[in-house]
Enzyme design. Structure first.
Site, PDB file in Angstrom:
ATOM      1  N   LYS A  20      36.785  42.916  44.291  1.00  0.00           N
ATOM      2  CA  LYS A  20      35.783  43.760  43.637  1.00  0.00           C
ATOM      3  C   LYS A  20      34.604  42.853  43.285  1.00  0.00           C
ATOM      4  CE  LYS A  20      34.951  47.158  40.021  1.00  0.00           C
ATOM      5  NZ  LYS A  20      33.592  46.647  39.756  1.00  0.00           N
ATOM      6  N   ASP A  22      31.026  41.422  42.090  1.00  0.00           N
ATOM      7  CA  ASP A  22      30.321  41.610  40.826  1.00  0.00           C
ATOM      8  C   ASP A  22      28.825  41.620  41.088  1.00  0.00           C
ATOM      9  OD1 ASP A  22      29.863  41.868  38.155  1.00  0.00           O
ATOM     10  OD2 ASP A  22      30.402  39.817  37.620  1.00  0.00           O
ATOM     11  N   GLU A 168      36.658  40.457  38.403  1.00  0.00           N
ATOM     12  CA  GLU A 168      36.869  41.660  37.597  1.00  0.00           C
ATOM     13  C   GLU A 168      38.078  42.436  38.082  1.00  0.00           C
ATOM     14  OE1 GLU A 168      34.665  45.859  36.367  1.00  0.00           O
ATOM     15  OE2 GLU A 168      33.639  44.448  37.688  1.00  0.00           O
TER      16      GLU A 168
END
Length: 352
Positions: A20, A22, A168
């Site tokens: 994921k 950022d 994250e």
């Protein structure tokens, strides 16, 4: 197409896992003569990221055709995907000299994870495996500013990497899934290891002592009835430049009345604003009455509409401190690499 929050890591065949990133989600409309970088709220950020545009333009010249790519524009730190804070200061730049300087000091790249059209032909009805194969073929030996996202069938390993590297989280995708534009689908699952979310600013407080511009921002989310619900405030995470930038964004939006369904009480004078500015916040946890514990400001999200901000449920944050024990099943794919809670009482808030 957007991911739904996942509360468990999917197991068994049929899934792949990606970092994921950022950064700023963007669709890249690429032709030999023009490049557009469109955010999810319809803003073209091509001017703010000339090094990414140059790389996409070089790609178009190489392949001699048009393409529509989906990915994340991310700041580079030591040539690796970096943090959002290093990127968000570039969103609002307009002067050519400022943009060029930012590109030198905080260069960005686009990490591409999907291809939606090639030579004008839509690929969205094809399964992810087929699109992934087309993407890897298209971006083989691509310019340095364009990279194929990692993807791996080994969910446990990807989540462990995310935990150890401070990501994250991870995105899980069904490999048989088609691409549904604009939809939030359970074929894509957002598995978050950190408590981070976007909230809408409904006001700010006066600063204390020598602090400039503002004390704290007052945060909320829109519920299913379209009411702005207060979740807390934060004055932490700002530096002088972000205080100034946030104040300049909020001051023109001032209004005499509170936009919150229930007006919070503040220690310092509150300035209410139209709920249009979205910020990203990191926090320790969400309490049982839907209030943020220890929220820290990360940046303004110019790429997201306030009306899209809702309260996210818990994901896999429980896995953040230990090894991810996820039953693993490898799947055939063309990927490369690892690759109504109780109503809270009114609270008194102010700058920490």
């Amino acid at each position: 197409m957007y991911a739904t929050i996942g509360s468990d890591v999917p197991t068994g065949p049929g899934w792949t896992f990606e970092p994921k990133y950022d950064g700023m989600r963007a669709l890249a409309f690429v032709t030999p003569t023009r490049v557009r970088l469109m955010t999810r709220n319809g803003k073209d950020k091509a001017a703010q990221f000339p090094e990414v545009v140059d790389a996409l333009r070089a790609l178009a010249r190489k392949i001699k055709r048009s393409a529509l790519l989906d990915g994340e524009v991310t700041a580079l730190e030591r040539n690796q995907p970096g943090h959002f804070q290093a990127l968000q200061g570039r969103f609002h730049l307009k002067g050519a000299a400022d943009i060029a300087n930012a590109a030198r000091e905080s260069p960005a790249a686009m990490f591409v994870f999907d291809i939606l059209a090639d030579r004008g032909e839509s690929l969205m009805s094809l399964p992810w495996t087929t699109r992934r194969g087309r993407l890897e073929a298209l971006l083989r030996n691509a310019p340095p500013g364009i990279r194929v996202s990692e993807s791996s069938p080994n969910g446990s390993r990807m989540i462990d990497r995310a935990r150890k590297s401070g990501w994250e989280g991870v995105i899980a995708k069904r490999i048989a899934a088609t691409y549904i534009p604009g939809a939030r689908s359970r074929d894509w699952l957002k598995l978050k290891l950190q408590h981070r979310a976007e909230f809408v600013v409904g006001g700010f407080t006066e600063p204390r002592r020598t602090r400039q511009f503002l004390g704290a921002v007052l945060l909320g989310y829109f519920d299913s009835d379209g009411q702005l619900r207060y979740v807390g405030h934060t004055g932490g995470g700002f530096d002088r430049e972000s205080l100034r930038e946030t104040y300049e964004r909020l001051k023109p939006l001032e209004q005499p009345h509170s936009p919150f369904a229930e007006t919070p009480r503040t220690n310092e004078r509150a300035h209410w604003v139209k709920p249009e500015v979205v910020v990203e916040v990191k926090f320790a946890e969400l309490t049982s009455d839907n209030k943020l514990r220890q929220p820290i400001f990360l940046g303004i999200r110019d790429d997201k509409n306030a009306s899209d901000v809702h309260l996210e449920r818990e994901s896999i944050q429980r896995m953040a401190k230990g090894r991810a024990e996820v039953p693993n099943a490898r799947v055939a794919s063309p990927t490369r690499g690892e690759a109504k809670k109780p109503r809270a009482r009114r609270q008194r808030v102010g700058r920490p």
